[in-house]
Design a protein around this motif. Structure first.
Motif, PDB file in Angstrom:
ATOM      1  N   ARG A   1       0.834  -1.208   0.000  1.00  0.00           N
ATOM      2  CA  ARG A   1       0.000   0.000   0.000  1.00  0.00           C
ATOM      3  C   ARG A   1       0.866   1.254   0.000  1.00  0.00           C
ATOM      4  O   ARG A   1       0.581   2.211  -0.700  1.00  0.00           O
ATOM      5  CB  ARG A   1      -0.913   0.018   1.235  1.00  0.00           C
ATOM      6  CG  ARG A   1      -2.142  -0.851   1.127  1.00  0.00           C
ATOM      7  CD  ARG A   1      -3.133  -0.537   2.256  1.00  0.00           C
ATOM      8  NE  ARG A   1      -2.518  -0.632   3.577  1.00  0.00           N
ATOM      9  CZ  ARG A   1      -2.470  -1.764   4.304  1.00  0.00           C
ATOM     10  NH1 ARG A   1      -3.014  -2.870   3.829  1.00  0.00           N
ATOM     11  NH2 ARG A   1      -1.901  -1.774   5.487  1.00  0.00           N
ATOM     12  N   ASP A   2       1.927   1.222   0.803  1.00  0.00           N
ATOM     13  CA  ASP A   2       2.732   2.433   0.984  1.00  0.00           C
ATOM     14  C   ASP A   2       3.882   2.485  -0.019  1.00  0.00           C
ATOM     15  O   ASP A   2       4.681   1.554  -0.112  1.00  0.00           O
ATOM     16  CB  ASP A   2       3.301   2.466   2.404  1.00  0.00           C
ATOM     17  CG  ASP A   2       2.190   2.428   3.455  1.00  0.00           C
ATOM     18  OD1 ASP A   2       1.128   3.021   3.182  1.00  0.00           O
ATOM     19  OD2 ASP A   2       2.383   1.796   4.502  1.00  0.00           O
ATOM     20  N   ILE A   3       3.947   3.608  -0.711  1.00  0.00           N
ATOM     21  CA  ILE A   3       4.991   3.790  -1.710  1.00  0.00           C
ATOM     22  C   ILE A   3       6.224   4.407  -1.056  1.00  0.00           C
ATOM     23  O   ILE A   3       6.139   5.429  -0.373  1.00  0.00           O
ATOM     24  CB  ILE A   3       4.466   4.682  -2.856  1.00  0.00           C
ATOM     25  CG1 ILE A   3       3.415   3.894  -3.653  1.00  0.00           C
ATOM     26  CG2 ILE A   3       5.611   5.150  -3.756  1.00  0.00           C
ATOM     27  CD1 ILE A   3       2.691   4.711  -4.684  1.00  0.00           C
ATOM     28  N   ILE A   4       7.369   3.783  -1.290  1.00  0.00           N
ATOM     29  CA  ILE A   4       8.635   4.321  -0.780  1.00  0.00           C
ATOM     30  C   ILE A   4       9.196   5.339  -1.770  1.00  0.00           C
ATOM     31  O   ILE A   4       9.661   6.403  -1.384  1.00  0.00           O
ATOM     32  CB  ILE A   4       9.644   3.169  -0.559  1.00  0.00           C
ATOM     33  CG1 ILE A   4       9.081   2.170   0.468  1.00  0.00           C
ATOM     34  CG2 ILE A   4      10.995   3.717  -0.106  1.00  0.00           C
ATOM     35  CD1 ILE A   4       9.853   0.856   0.548  1.00  0.00           C
ATOM     36  N   GLY A   5       9.152   5.017  -3.045  1.00  0.00           N
ATOM     37  CA  GLY A   5       9.644   5.956  -4.050  1.00  0.00           C
ATOM     38  C   GLY A   5       9.660   5.309  -5.422  1.00  0.00           C
ATOM     39  O   GLY A   5       9.488   4.091  -5.552  1.00  0.00           O
ATOM     40  N   VAL A   6       9.865   6.132  -6.458  1.00  0.00           N
ATOM     41  CA  VAL A   6       9.953   5.610  -7.823  1.00  0.00           C
ATOM     42  C   VAL A   6      11.386   5.767  -8.326  1.00  0.00           C
ATOM     43  O   VAL A   6      12.172   6.540  -7.772  1.00  0.00           O
ATOM     44  CB  VAL A   6       8.978   6.328  -8.788  1.00  0.00           C
ATOM     45  CG1 VAL A   6       7.528   6.106  -8.361  1.00  0.00           C
ATOM     46  CG2 VAL A   6       9.292   7.805  -8.880  1.00  0.00           C
ATOM     47  N   SER A   7      11.725   5.029  -9.380  1.00  0.00           N
ATOM     48  CA  SER A   7      13.085   5.109  -9.943  1.00  0.00           C
ATOM     49  C   SER A   7      13.369   6.536 -10.384  1.00  0.00           C
ATOM     50  O   SER A   7      12.530   7.198 -10.984  1.00  0.00           O
ATOM     51  CB  SER A   7      13.228   4.142 -11.113  1.00  0.00           C
ATOM     52  OG  SER A   7      12.153   4.274 -12.024  1.00  0.00           O
TER      53      SER A   7
END
Lengths: 320, 320
Positions: free
Chosen positions: A67-73
């Motif tokens: 559910r929780d996004i840490i980050g994108v490339s």
């Protein structure tokens, strides 16, 4: 077995992606780490020379709750191929797999043609930095057209089972115009190849391994396989080969087949069934499934309406 | 060193009447011997289309065995049909190399498709004749030799041979597309694959012939024969830029080998060069060596890579 839908988990338009990509997060594929999950997807930039799309690989890191996004490339995961190469105009999708302390990325490379829109082939790139970046083993593909699979070889999914590399992939059966003045559409089917090193592949002689449900003009795409209690389960997507983009009765759905021996597959789309949800983000279409296991749970990543223009979602397998 | 005595041009496609598909070019001659004639396969073209683009067909001319300058007949139709929509040989079959196999004749040919970013791509197909080489049925709709990590595009110029019950295919593989004044020009190198059945191939994955003119030297038409304890290869080579004229255009080179894999290039032994004037004064290319009734002949192309036909030379003295 039943799928429990967990909803859409990633929307590319809410993030800043490398290569000026703004929409599409197609064909999500998971690489599971100890404390997070990296999900690769194909996103799109506009080719400034002609306004056509170019597909690029990017990823999003998510906590294990998915559910929780840490980050994108933040930078390019793998550049597109050079002039005239099989992957010059896009990589979509890329299947990732850990092997011998590195990460293998099996790419589906796209290159544009003149009489038909495109051809594809499957390449291999290796990551030595836990999947942040990938380097090709060569400029050309590891699996391409052959005498009885004349074009559109793509969508490789690779698993090492008993020391043998298995690849499920798709190949083109034909290009045809289904209506007067219609641009040619393609028909493709799922095939299987094996390898001792992941580079040199031997295709199964008989070609198509999954029976058609919609007749010979059914297109089958993106096979993904998992083993649960000594049985192999394949998920894929399938559709009519014409009038499938707007007509939701003819668009992609999720198919399923199972096998005990990796040779004979029994198609059974109903069990477990993943169906559209009226009014939801996946009301019209279901496509590009990817099955994986994390902390003892089996998940399916997939795209919904418009082939994943606005992201991907998740379902969890409930095993009786 | 070899010493070739030129006999002149033997076939002029412009002289052939009544064939819209054969208007100019007679490229890449390859011979098949019969009791009283020599069948020479070649590739030809109809006039260019409204966009200036060509397609290539392959055909044959039968030359009288006693007098090679006497044309007996020209095939009424191309020996191979063009491929269907989206197939690798949709826009051309050029060149072709033939070999007898029992009562059959096999043809290995390069199939051409058109691409968007570069003008074309090429892969190698196979076809079989049961009527002494007049017509050929394709082995599948796709190629038998296609792209791989080290051979990313432009697999062309097949030459089929069999030594010691092993099939060998010499061919060229594209190394790069080089942009020259905005035009994509292919650079290709001579390669080889071997096979136990002529259908499933094992690539050697090696450049056989060292480049001499420049790194981007293009090499083609690797024509191999065995004599006096070693293998001989005649081939042609050119510069990567401005090669359509005399200065940088094709010349014929030579190499020898005792094991078919390690080759020693020595162009000074080739023994043939452009003429002072005439049909082969600007370039010479696409050599093919054959033995006939105690003589060794070299068929080759002259100016504009065979636009006006091919010629013959005969070896003075013995093979080196």
């Amino acid at each position: 077995m039943k799928w429990k839908k967990l909803g859409k988990i990633f929307d590319p338009t809410q993030h800043s992606l490398p290569n000026d990509c703004v929409q599409f997060a197609q064909s999500p594929q998971a690489l599971v780490f100890e404390d997070f999950i990296r999900i690769y997807f194909s996103t799109r930039a506009i080719d400034k020379s002609n306004g056509k799309f170019l597909s690029h690989i990017a990823f999003v890191d998510m906590k294990k709750n998915l559910r929780d996004i840490i980050g994108v490339s933040e930078k390019t995961v793998i550049p597109l191929g050079g002039l005239g190469c099989f992957d010059e105009h896009g990589i979509f999708p890329m299947n990732v797999m850990r092997h011998d302390n590195v990460v293998y990325g099996y790419t589906c490379g796209w290159n544009r043609r003149v009489s038909v829109s495109v051809d594809t082939a499957i390449g291999l790139a290796i990551s030595h930095d836990d999947g942040l970046t990938f380097q090709r083993i060569g400029d050309g593909p590891v699996l391409a057209a052959s005498a009885y699979e004349p074009f559109l070889v793509g969508d490789g999914f690779v698993k090492v089972i008993g020391g043998i590399f298995h690849m499920w992939y798709i190949f083109g059966k034909g290009w045809k115009s289904f209506a007067i003045d219609a641009v040619p559409d393609r028909v493709y089917k799922i095939g299987h190849a094996t390898s001792s090193d992941g580079i040199n592949w031997l295709k199964e002689a008989d070609g198509q391994i999954i029976t058609d449900r919609l007749g010979e003009d059914e297109s089958q795409a993106l096979p993904t396989v998992i083993d649960i209690d000594n049985r192999y389960y394949m998920f894929f997507c399938y559709r009519q080969s014409y009038d499938f983009r707007q007509n939701k009765q003819r668009g992609y759905r999720i198919g399923h087949a199972w096998s005990n021996d990796l040779v004979n597959w029994t198609r059974d789309d109903q069990n477990p069934l993943l169906d559209v949800t009226p009014g939801a983000w996946d009301s019209d279409m279901l496509c590009y499934p990817h099955v994986f296991e994390s902390d003892g749970k089996v998940y399916l990543l997939y795209n919904g309406n418009e082939f994943g223009r606005y992201g991907f979602g998740l379902a969890e397998l409930e095993i009786d | 060193m070899f010493k070739w005595h030129k006999l002149g041009k033997v076939f002029t496609p412009q002289d052939v009447k009544g064939r819209t598909w054969l208007k100019e070019f007679a490229q890449a001659p390859a011979t098949l011997l019969f009791d009283d004639f020599v069948r020479v396969y070649f590739s030809c073209r109809p006039l260019a289309d409204e966009n200036g683009q060509y397609i290539s067909h392959s055909a044959y001319v039968d030359l009288d065995r006693v007098n090679l300058f006497k044309v007996r007949q020209v095939s009424k139709q191309p020996i191979l049909s063009l491929g269907g929509l989206g197939e690798f040989d949709e826009f051309g079959t050029y060149p072709v190399s033939v070999i007898r196999h029992g009562v059959e004749v096999r043809a290995y040919y390069a199939g051409w498709t058109r691409c968007e970013s570069v003008p074309f791509n090429v892969a190698i197909g196979m076809a079989t004749s049961v009527d002494a080489g007049k017509t050929f049925i394709k082995h599948g709709n796709g190629p038998i030799l296609s792209y791989s990590p080290d051979e990313p595009f432009v697999l062309s110029g097949p030459k089929i041979r069999r030594f010691n019950n092993i099939w060998y295919l010499w061919y060229i593989a594209g190394r790069k597309w080089k942009l020259v004044a905005g035009r994509a020009e292919p650079v290709y190198k001579i390669r080889m694959a071997s096979s136990s059945d002529g259908i499933h191939w094992h690539k050697q994955n090696k450049d056989l012939i060292e480049s001499r003119l420049e790194d981007d030297e293009a090499q083609a038409s690797p024509d191999v024969f065995y004599a006096h304890g070693k293998y001989h290869m005649f081939f042609c080579y050119r510069y990567s830029c401005d090669y359509r004229g005399k200065d940088n255009g094709y010349r014929i080179g030579y190499a020898s080998s005792v094991n078919l894999i390690d080759w020693l290039r020595d162009d000074s032994k080739a023994g043939i060069d452009v003429s002072e004037q005439g049909w082969d004064a600007e370039m010479i290319s696409y050599p093919h060596v054959f033995e006939l009734d105690g003589q060794i002949y070299l068929a080759y192309l002259g100016n504009q890579v065979g636009r006006h036909g091919f010629g013959l030379a005969v070896l003075d003295g013995k093979l080196g």
